[in-house]
Scaffold this active site. Sequence first.
Site, PDB file in Angstrom:
ATOM      1  NE  ARG A  60      -0.431   1.565   3.991  1.00  0.00           N
ATOM      2  CZ  ARG A  60       0.814   1.883   3.650  1.00  0.00           C
ATOM      3  NH1 ARG A  60       1.893   1.761   3.665  1.00  0.00           N
ATOM      4  NH2 ARG A  60       0.573   3.781   3.457  1.00  0.00           N
ATOM      5  N   GLY A  61       0.053   2.328  -0.709  1.00  0.00           N
ATOM      6  CA  GLY A  61       0.760   3.904  -0.086  1.00  0.00           C
ATOM      7  C   GLY A  61       1.360   3.598  -2.039  1.00  0.00           C
ATOM      8  CD  GLN A 203      -2.873   2.337   6.877  1.00  0.00           C
ATOM      9  OE1 GLN A 203      -3.383   2.383   8.170  1.00  0.00           O
ATOM     10  NE2 GLN A 203      -3.514   2.460   6.200  1.00  0.00           N
ATOM     11  CG  ASP A 244      -3.446   8.113  -0.508  1.00  0.00           C
ATOM     12  OD1 ASP A 244      -3.199   7.322  -1.404  1.00  0.00           O
ATOM     13  OD2 ASP A 244      -3.925   8.256   0.329  1.00  0.00           O
ATOM     14  CE  LYS A 255      -5.586   4.850   4.830  1.00  0.00           C
ATOM     15  NZ  LYS A 255      -6.430   4.208   4.824  1.00  0.00           N
TER      16      LYS A 255
END
Length: 352
Positions: A60-61, A203, A244, A255
Amino acid sequence: MNRLLKLTQQWKADNLLMPIWVEENHLCMIDQRKLPHKTEILEITQVDQLAKGIKDMAIRGSGAIGIAGVYGMLLASRISGGKKEDVILAGKKLKSTRPTAVNLSKTVDNLSKFAESCSEDRFYEEFMEKACDVLEEQLNFEKELGRYGAEIINDGDSILTHCHSGALAGSGFGGRALSVIRTAFLEGKNIHVYCCETRPYLQGARITAYELEKFGIPHTLITDGMSGYLMRIGKINKVVVGSDRVASNGDLINKVGTYMHALAAKENGIPFYTATSSHTIDFSLERGMDIDVEYRPEYEVTHLDGKLITTENTRALYPAFDVTPNEMINGIISEEGIIRAPYLTQLLRLKK
């Protein structure tokens, strides 16, 4: 695969914290769901496996899943023996896994467009060269972003960051927010980082703190709801988060929880920055609230480490992202420099 293998060997020698890389006949990917207590390497031999890994957040990321798109299309090229249509189909499959992540979409779209233009007889070689160029560009961008972003970090700063925007969310150097923080630290600045745990997927607690420890950067873990009070009592004097997606007017999609920190920062007169890339700016999106926010399964809120943390009949809601209005952002840090308001006109310079 010679150039790709050589690049991988060089990046390992440079001690990059890579989320995904290539071995002779397969891809290797760190399962980020298992960090920090276990470093489990997943072997990826099929595009479907990689797609599932992206969807299930094993990787992810925004930067990391962007390069995962590159590796997935390369894997499809190798499996198919260089069939153009299979590579393009693989791109579509990978792109559908995280619809809000514009970096993945743009990377796949650009590679698909290039694939369309390749000659049939030399497709494998031409596509490999292009894909390697993209991977190198991603790493170089992280270092450039870090160099520009370190300019806003002063000696003695205490910096809040949210979620994970680091090496494992990029190509291995520092991703976005942590590229800024890591570069400032490497420059010898005395800094301290407050990282939010980032419910419900943790996270920040699991991965950001893990990376900060790896890099030797002093840090303190806090819960998401503590940031406002710590700003008010002077424990935090700067906020640097990742992104994002950035709308064409400078609104930030990141996020969920980011907006809450921005509100607290504005109330307390604390500079708020986002670290991003030109690829993450979505010029087709006029403003952030026009976005179709991805909603994750209720299970991820009602359970922690596989265990129910509420009553069985309690419903949950998990919008994975929120929107921070551009007027709350002091600067957008990119590989091209620090962009400041008015964002609508200044961001267009990147497009050009």
